[in-house]
Motif scaffolding. Sequence first.
Motif, PDB file in Angstrom:
ATOM      1  N   HIS A  46     -38.842  16.991   5.675  1.00 44.69           N
ATOM      2  CA  HIS A  46     -37.930  17.284   4.564  1.00 44.69           C
ATOM      3  C   HIS A  46     -37.973  16.197   3.493  1.00 44.69           C
ATOM      4  O   HIS A  46     -38.102  15.017   3.815  1.00 44.69           O
ATOM      5  CB  HIS A  46     -36.482  17.363   5.064  1.00 44.69           C
ATOM      6  CG  HIS A  46     -36.225  18.473   6.011  1.00 44.69           C
ATOM      7  ND1 HIS A  46     -36.018  19.765   5.606  1.00 44.69           N
ATOM      8  CD2 HIS A  46     -36.121  18.479   7.371  1.00 44.69           C
ATOM      9  CE1 HIS A  46     -35.798  20.523   6.657  1.00 44.69           C
ATOM     10  NE2 HIS A  46     -35.861  19.780   7.749  1.00 44.69           N
ATOM     11  N   LEU A  62     -33.763  18.663   0.900  1.00 42.67           N
ATOM     12  CA  LEU A  62     -32.358  18.763   1.277  1.00 42.67           C
ATOM     13  C   LEU A  62     -31.454  18.339   0.120  1.00 42.67           C
ATOM     14  O   LEU A  62     -30.242  18.245   0.278  1.00 42.67           O
ATOM     15  CB  LEU A  62     -32.084  17.929   2.538  1.00 42.67           C
ATOM     16  CG  LEU A  62     -32.837  18.437   3.778  1.00 42.67           C
ATOM     17  CD1 LEU A  62     -32.553  17.557   4.980  1.00 42.67           C
ATOM     18  CD2 LEU A  62     -32.506  19.883   4.075  1.00 42.67           C
ATOM     19  N   PHE A  65     -27.870  19.913  -0.627  1.00 40.94           N
ATOM     20  CA  PHE A  65     -27.499  20.598   0.611  1.00 40.94           C
ATOM     21  C   PHE A  65     -26.011  20.932   0.668  1.00 40.94           C
ATOM     22  O   PHE A  65     -25.632  22.007   1.126  1.00 40.94           O
ATOM     23  CB  PHE A  65     -27.885  19.758   1.838  1.00 40.94           C
ATOM     24  CG  PHE A  65     -27.594  20.456   3.125  1.00 40.94           C
ATOM     25  CD1 PHE A  65     -28.507  21.338   3.665  1.00 40.94           C
ATOM     26  CD2 PHE A  65     -26.388  20.265   3.786  1.00 40.94           C
ATOM     27  CE1 PHE A  65     -28.229  22.024   4.834  1.00 40.94           C
ATOM     28  CE2 PHE A  65     -26.099  20.937   4.957  1.00 40.94           C
ATOM     29  CZ  PHE A  65     -27.027  21.826   5.483  1.00 40.94           C
TER      30      PHE A  65
END
Length: 119
Positions: A46, A62, A65
């Motif tokens: 990620h 991310l 998020f």
Amino acid sequence: MKAAAALALLSLCACADKSDAPRPIAGADAGRGLEIIGRVGCAACHRIPGVAWPSGTVGGTLDGFADRSLIAGRLPNQPDILVRWLRDAPSLSPETGMPPIPITEAEARDVAAYLYTLK
């Protein structure tokens, strides 16, 4: 006619953006979460704000998020579900590419607290 209008309003509310809903995680520490993310290598898959390297793309970014309504586009973005996802994603979604992560419940809570800082 009033019943139809009420039903339409109710259905709109059900789909409303809940990204600003508070997601408190009692006893969790976002700073520790960032340390855990670095230790277990989440950034290998990620792209994670706060982690300079590596910067993986397999699992996607991310960034933002906290503002997402779904985890991995599948599950409600709520603390209890996120903590389970972080520890053992395949148990919630067998077709996911995310493997089980060897972290404790407390560590997963810390990681979740960090992820909820990412706006």
